[in-house]
Each structure stands twice: as C-alpha cells, then as structure tokens.
Design a protein around this motif. Structure first.
Motif, PDB file in Angstrom:
ATOM      1  N   TRP A  76      32.496  42.797  35.391  1.00  0.00           N
ATOM      2  CA  TRP A  76      33.748  41.666  35.209  1.00  0.00           C
ATOM      3  C   TRP A  76      34.737  42.012  36.382  1.00  0.00           C
ATOM      4  N   THR A  77      35.040  41.032  36.857  1.00  0.00           N
ATOM      5  CA  THR A  77      36.263  40.734  38.043  1.00  0.00           C
ATOM      6  C   THR A  77      37.489  40.434  37.369  1.00  0.00           C
ATOM      7  N   SER A  79      42.141  40.822  37.245  1.00  0.00           N
ATOM      8  CA  SER A  79      43.394  41.108  37.943  1.00  0.00           C
ATOM      9  C   SER A  79      44.213  41.097  36.984  1.00  0.00           C
ATOM     10  N   VAL A  98      40.126  37.343  33.750  1.00  0.00           N
ATOM     11  CA  VAL A  98      38.784  37.995  33.806  1.00  0.00           C
ATOM     12  C   VAL A  98      37.887  37.060  33.885  1.00  0.00           C
ATOM     13  N   ASP A 100      33.281  36.914  34.651  1.00  0.00           N
ATOM     14  CA  ASP A 100      32.235  37.643  34.906  1.00  0.00           C
ATOM     15  C   ASP A 100      31.572  37.725  36.208  1.00  0.00           C
ATOM     16  N   SER A 101      30.357  38.124  36.332  1.00  0.00           N
ATOM     17  CA  SER A 101      29.653  38.491  37.648  1.00  0.00           C
ATOM     18  C   SER A 101      29.338  37.147  38.193  1.00  0.00           C
ATOM     19  N   GLY A 103      31.396  34.428  38.021  1.00  0.00           N
ATOM     20  CA  GLY A 103      32.743  33.567  38.116  1.00  0.00           C
ATOM     21  C   GLY A 103      33.083  32.839  36.980  1.00  0.00           C
ATOM     22  N   PHE A 164      41.731  47.652  32.914  1.00  0.00           N
ATOM     23  CA  PHE A 164      42.119  47.589  34.083  1.00  0.00           C
ATOM     24  C   PHE A 164      43.516  48.007  34.245  1.00  0.00           C
TER      25      PHE A 164
END
Length: 173
Positions: A76-77, A79, A98, A100-101, A103, A164
C-alpha cells in the motif's frame, strides 16, 4: 645572607597569589567544576525515567516486528495529512490516505490514529478514524501538550495491521 634569601622567597610566593592571572585561572577552574557538579546533580534529580531495564531485548523485538511487517506488507501507499499549524487545545483535522499497488483506494476494516508523547507517556491517546471516502479517513485531534509528538496510523484488514508513522510539532498558542 640566609635572612635575605628567605625574605625574597616568601615575598615572591606572596606576590604570585596576588597575580590577577593566577587568580583568574583558579577562578576559571572553580567555575568549571561548579558547573559540572550542577549539571551532574540536575541529571540525577530531573531524570525522566524513560529508560527501561530490558531496552536491548525490546529494541530487538521492535526490529523483528518491523522486518516482519515489511515482508508481509500488502504494498500500500499511505500518507498522513497533518496541518502545519497544529496548536495546543485546538481541534485539528488529520486525514489518512491509502491506496494499493495499482492506485485503487483501500478500505481497511479499522483505522486508528495514535499519538505518543516521547517525554510524557501519560499524555498518549488514540482515536478511531472515520471513513470520508474510499481510501480516505479522518479524525479530529486535540493535543493537550506542546512539543514533539510521534503519531501513528494503524490500518487493520483481514487480521493484518499496517502502520504509517509521522513526527509532528505542536505549537503553544
């Protein structure tokens, strides 16, 4: 002749103690020793007690858990949007994003905001975050003390927790 040399030796020793250079150096050494003694005393008296007895083992456990989380991370990305003007006793909205890989927004089962005060663990708190939209979560946070805070957002899905973290400064306004 022996009387003259005795008198001049005594007079020379007495004049050395009257020298401002010698007095200055002795005064400087005394000041340094007093300051060092004061600092050592303050270090013992104001000890915050943040050191634990099993610090090495706890550090190794944290390292193992971080390595395990990285290996099991779902890719996951994430911020965390925290305003720059966070102040004491003023409600502030923080948002967590949040994806996933590829987007796409991720919808974890539960998202929790944790705030840790490194110098005062009694001020720590946590809040559940509310979903505003798919992949976007928010919480209204009010900090009780000024200074540095370690914040962490934990997203739980299918029994797995992904975290995070972010360090923020809270102003005293």
């Amino acid at each position: 002749m022996s009387e003259v040399s005795t008198a001049s030796v005594g007079q020379g020793a007495e004049s050395a103690w009257r020298s401002p250079w010698l007095r200055g150096w002795i005064g400087l050494v005394v000041v340094v020793l007093v300051v060092n003694a004061t600092m050592i005393t303050l270090a013992f008296v104001t000890n915050p007690g943040l050191v634990v007895d099993d610090y090495y083992e706890r550090g190794r456990d944290v390292e193992r858990s971080l390595m395990t989380r990285r290996a099991e991370a779902p890719g996951w990305t994430m911020s965390l949007d925290t305003p720059a003007d966070v102040a004491v006793k003023r409600p502030t909205m923080v948002r967590f994003h949040v994806v996933d890989s590829v987007g796409q927004p991720v919808r974890p089962d539960q998202v929790t905001y944790y705030a840790y005060r490194p110098s005062d663990p009694s001020a720590d708190f946590s809040l559940p975050m509310v979903e505003e939209a798919p992949g976007r979560y928010a919480a209204e946070v009010t900090f009780g003390l000024a200074g540095l805070w370690d914040t962490l957002v934990a997203a739980q899905t299918n029994g797995q927790e992904v975290a995070f973290d972010q360090r923020i400064g809270v102003a005293d306004h």
